[in-house]
Design an enzyme around this catalytic site. Structure first.
Site, short mmCIF file in Angstrom:
data_model
loop_
_atom_site.label_atom_id
_atom_site.label_comp_id
_atom_site.label_asym_id
_atom_site.label_seq_id
_atom_site.Cartn_x
_atom_site.Cartn_y
_atom_site.Cartn_z
N ASP A 365 108.93 47.92 147.56
CA ASP A 365 109.19 48.47 146.23
C ASP A 365 108.30 47.78 145.20
OD1 ASP A 365 111.00 49.33 143.79
OD2 ASP A 365 111.80 50.42 145.51
N ARG A 442 111.66 49.59 128.76
CA ARG A 442 111.52 48.64 129.87
C ARG A 442 110.22 47.84 129.74
NH1 ARG A 442 111.00 48.98 136.41
NH2 ARG A 442 112.70 47.58 136.88
N LYS A 475 107.25 56.08 147.05
CA LYS A 475 108.32 56.30 146.06
C LYS A 475 107.64 56.40 144.70
CE LYS A 475 112.43 53.81 144.32
NZ LYS A 475 113.25 52.59 144.58
N TRP A 476 107.71 57.57 144.09
CA TRP A 476 107.04 57.83 142.80
C TRP A 476 108.09 57.64 141.70
CZ3 TRP A 476 102.26 60.93 141.59
CH2 TRP A 476 102.14 61.20 140.23
N ASP A 477 107.95 56.55 140.95
CA ASP A 477 108.97 56.19 139.96
C ASP A 477 108.49 56.52 138.55
OD1 ASP A 477 111.32 55.15 138.97
OD2 ASP A 477 111.16 53.26 140.06
N ASN A 479 109.94 55.05 134.68
CA ASN A 479 111.05 54.22 134.21
C ASN A 479 111.27 54.16 132.71
OD1 ASN A 479 112.58 53.20 136.41
ND2 ASN A 479 110.75 52.13 137.08
N GLY A 527 114.11 55.73 137.31
CA GLY A 527 115.22 54.82 137.06
C GLY A 527 116.45 55.35 137.78
N ASP A 533 115.58 67.04 139.54
CA ASP A 533 115.57 68.46 139.21
C ASP A 533 114.77 69.22 140.25
OD1 ASP A 533 112.69 68.55 138.34
OD2 ASP A 533 113.43 67.13 136.85
N ASP A 547 120.24 54.58 140.25
CA ASP A 547 120.09 53.13 140.44
C ASP A 547 121.42 52.49 140.76
OD1 ASP A 547 117.41 52.84 140.25
OD2 ASP A 547 117.37 52.21 138.16
N GLU A 613 128.61 42.98 161.11
CA GLU A 613 128.01 43.98 160.20
C GLU A 613 126.75 44.58 160.82
OE1 GLU A 613 129.25 42.69 155.68
OE2 GLU A 613 127.70 41.51 156.67
C1 GLA Z 1 113.61 51.80 139.11
C2 GLA Z 1 114.08 52.39 140.43
C3 GLA Z 1 114.53 51.29 141.34
C4 GLA Z 1 113.40 50.32 141.57
C5 GLA Z 1 112.90 49.79 140.24
C6 GLA Z 1 111.65 48.96 140.42
O1 GLA Z 1 114.65 51.29 138.37
O2 GLA Z 1 115.07 53.33 140.22
O3 GLA Z 1 114.98 51.83 142.57
O4 GLA Z 1 112.37 50.96 142.26
O5 GLA Z 1 112.61 50.83 139.34
O6 GLA Z 1 111.15 48.48 139.24
#
Ligand code: GLA
Length: 727
Positions: A365, A442, A475-477, A479, A527, A533, A547, A613
């Site tokens: 990440d 952020r 993973k294309w974020d 924020n 985030g 969508d 999150d 676990e």
């Molecule tokens: C966002 C994403 C999290 C993580 C953080 C990293 O908040 O939703 O899953 O990837 O950014 O900064």
């Protein structure tokens, strides 16, 4: 099936269970005559009443007829400023500054197959679709409006899109352009929306429509955590299994407006499309504008059926999945375990603990690039931080792959930190008006993705990273919300195009990425669920749902999300306890059951788990893989409402009804728990089912009518899964 009655200019769109009808009347006004359960062929304009209502004007064609008013007629695509005072779909501003739109029927086309929308996400498919295009024209401005309808009979799905073409000789500003208008000749409807905030998205809210306009919207540049571009209108009595309901979904990821208006006649109009807030698109002569697609499902028998129709249509006709027909990998993500604080050894340690449990994909990440040691630096510099990862991806990825896992990574292309090389070199590439301080979100700023040179620069760096090692997942974020929406590249009178141009820019890069790396699975994220969508699902087959990874909060988030979006789209992970967002402790079993109502994976350091676990995890992974088809592609039934009921329960049933998986999660423990039975759904009433391989056979009719005795919980938040197989 699309049926045209040429003589009476009636257009009927029939799906398996529904009929949608419009008619161009004697004045060329395109009337909406019906949408609801399937009815026999018939001109339904007979339902329309022509009565003089005070203060409802009459168009010039009406002559002395005071009963003919655009203000009272049900319209297919409402006009502006010429006699209909309800919500307008479209507004033209030619050079004389008037802000009017008056539309009349000008022809139609009928085609086999599904139309597409260049540069925009849209449902797709072959001969199972039919397309109708109805042409309207404003003869004063010489602007034409093409209404597109796609009909997918088997899913009861009707898609709509709109193209506006400036056919005149002067510049016209388009000040609003909705994708969908739906006039109901009835008023007694409930409006359901999906609302919330960061870490608590898509909570269902329901209320009866009252006079005036009720709406949800986004002005944040994304579809947002706060409201979803999916709404429902329904009977007051509608529930999961009974009652008429209408879903309306926008296939778009930016600002939207969903508004329902209860009118003076106690009728309702629903409007859905790009938010007119800060929107103004200039059309030079010959130019056109295409509004995003909207998709309707009407269910005569409750929300459950509506959701299943959306799920199937989205899975089969919207999501372009590199794993189509195959199983997507079970993943482990390091974010909640390490946040920014890791090096190669720490990552390999996490992967090493996951590999023996048959977890298949390791996702690195945020924090692997530039000077990204906190959220205040490094965004925009898409090259590996060799202090953390010596030898870069060329060294790390083979180490992960040697463990038998594939590798994925996190990116956030639309953003930049001031503390970055990119910002120092190109401070003018951000959104922000000159001589005005800008807002940070952020600690970061938004890159102007409406500009090709900005997109090209960012994407070429990302392409290089993605091409430098064997990468299977991204993973294309995204924020933060958009503020200071001003572009150095647009003239003053075109700044109203920027919000939409930004979204088109995002789609453009996503499309390029899909083309350049067709085998990479892209997971969307904002985030968590701030851009959950249908627009994003066209590019990213799954989206990180929230999150908030607390299993109990997730029950509600995933419940709300399931009204429109399929399980296979909902990113869901098991994370550590006490949960980082809520501090709650929930067993590994229950966390696994809840994450299996989504794409399923883990987001924790499994080195910090007990042997018991780890054994549970091994069982969960094996169970998920064994029942993948049922979980991800089965028909989804909500068996309870986690906002109201003491247990949360849901069920997936194979299309032939021979197999089912029921998941049950109880709430906080109480003494003297009442005995409860859970009535299952979607089974074959005549088949006998074996439950979890047990001795007894249970007739489907018994399970559906009398129910299954819910185990009595002996502690907080316990869970059970029932696997049913017909013999
Ligand atoms: C966002 C994403 C999290 C993580 C953080 C990293 O908040 O939703 O899953 O990837 O950014 O900064």
């Amino acid at each position: 099936m699309i049926v045209l009655d040429q003589k009476n200019r009636v257009f009927s769109l029939h799906t398996q269970n529904t009929t949608y009808q419009m008619k161009a009347d004697h004045n060329g006004v395109l009337l909406h005559t019906y949408y609801g359960p399937r009815v026999a062929p018939c001109d339904l304009s007979r339902l329309i009443r022509y009565v003089d209502r005070g203060f409802s004007p009459n168009p010039s064609e009406a002559g002395e007829d005071r009963g003919y008013s655009l203000d009272t007629l049900p319209q297919e695509y409402s006009t502006c400023g010429v006699g209909d005072f309800r919500l307008p779909c479209v507004e033209f501003e030619p050079e004389d500054g008037s802000r009017l739109a008056d539309l009349r029927y000008a022809g139609h086309e009928l085609k086999k197959g599904k139309y597409s929308l260049p540069g925009l996400p849209a449902f797709f498919g072959g001969e199972e679709w039919e397309t109708l295009i109805v042409h309207l024209v404003d003869s004063t401005c010489k602007v034409s409006v093409k209404l597109y309808y796609g009909v997918l009979e088997s899913c009861d799905l009707i898609t709509r899109a709109v193209q506006v073409v400036n056919g005149g000789g002067q510049r016209v500003r388009l000040r609003r352009c909705a994708s969908l208008c739906l006039d109901f000749q009835r008023g007694d409807l409930d409006f359901i929306t999906f609302d919330g905030c960061h870490a608590l998205e898509r909570n269902l809210n329901r209320s009866a429509l009252r006079p005036g306009v009720q709406s949800v919207e986004s002005v944040r540049g994304t579809s947002s955590h706060h409201h979803n571009p999916f709404v429902i209108l329904c009977d007051h009595s509608a529930n999961e299994d009974y009652g008429l309901c209408y879903g309306a979904m926008l296939v778009y990821s930016g600002n939207f407006l969903a508004a329902a208006e209860r009118t003076q006649l106690e009728n309702n109009r629903l409007l859905l499309g790009i938010n007119p807030y800060h929107f103004c698109w200039t059309l030079e002569p010959g130019q056109s504008f295409t509004a995003p697609e909207a998709a309707l499902v009407c269910s005569p028998s409750g929300f459950g059926r509506m959701s299943r129709q959306y799920h199937r249509a989205i899975r089969e006709h919207l999501i372009r999945d590199p794993y189509a027909g195959r199983r997507r990998p079970v993943l482990i993500n390091n974010w909640e375990a390490t946040e920014f604080h890791f090096d190669a050894e720490r990552l390999v340690d996490i992967a090493r603990a996951a590999a023996p449990l048959d977890i298949e994909l390791f996702v690195m990440d945020d924090g692997w690039f530039g000077s990204r040691d906190t959220d205040r630096s490094g965004l925009g510099d898409w090259s590996v931080n060799e202090k953390k990862l010596p030898g870069g991806l060329a060294s790390l990825v083979p180490r992960i792959r040697e463990l038998g896992m594939s590798f994925g990574l996190w990116i956030e292309p639309e953003m930049v930190n001031e503390d970055s090389t990119l910002y120092r070199e190109h401070p003018d590439w951000i959104l922000g008006a000159p001589n005005r301080p800008f807002a940070r979100g952020r600690g970061q700023l938004v890159l102007d993705f409406s500009r090709r040179e900005v997109r090209d620069h960012v994407y070429s760096a990302i392409r290089q990273v993605l091409g430098s090692a064997e990468i299977s997942y991204v993973k294309w974020d995204m924020n933060r919300s958009l503020t200071d929406v001003w572009s150095a590249a647009l003239p003053a009178d075109r700044q109203g195009e920027l919000f939409h141009r930004f979204v088109l820019g995002v789609y453009d890069i996503l499309e390029q990425m899909r083309r350049d790396f067709p085998n990479i699975l892209i997971e969307g994220c904002c985030g968590g669920g701030g851009r959950f969508d249908a627009g994003m699902l066209y590019y990213t087959p799954q989206i990180w749902c929230s999150d908030n990874t607390d299993a109990i909060d997730r029950l509600r988030i995933q419940y709300g999300t399931s009204f429109c979006y399929p399980v296979s789209a909902m990113g869901a992970h098991v994370s550590a306890v006490p949960n980082a967002q809520t501090g709650r402790c929930v067993s590994m079993e229950t966390r696994g059951v809840v994450a299996m109502a989504g794409t399923f994976g883990y987001e924790m350091d499994l080195n910090h788990t007990t042997p018991e676990e780890r054994e549970t995890i091994r069982r969960q992974v094996a169970f998920f893989k064994e029942h993948y088809g049922l979980i991800q592609r089965g028909d989804y039934y909500r068996l309870s409402d986690p906002f109201r009921d003491p247990v949360a329960a849901w069920e997936q049933v194979s299309p032939d009804g021979r197999e089912a998986l029921v998941s049950i999660v109880s709430g906080p423990a109480h003494a003297a728990v009442p005995f409860r039975s859970l009535r299952l759904k979607g089974l074959d009433p005549d088949a006998d089912y074996r439950v979890n391989g047990g001795e007894e056979l249970w007739p489907g009719s018994v399970l559906m009518e009398a129910g299954w005795p819910v185990p009595i919980p002996t502690g907080d938040y316990q869970s059970a899964q029932l696997y049913l197989k017909a013999e």
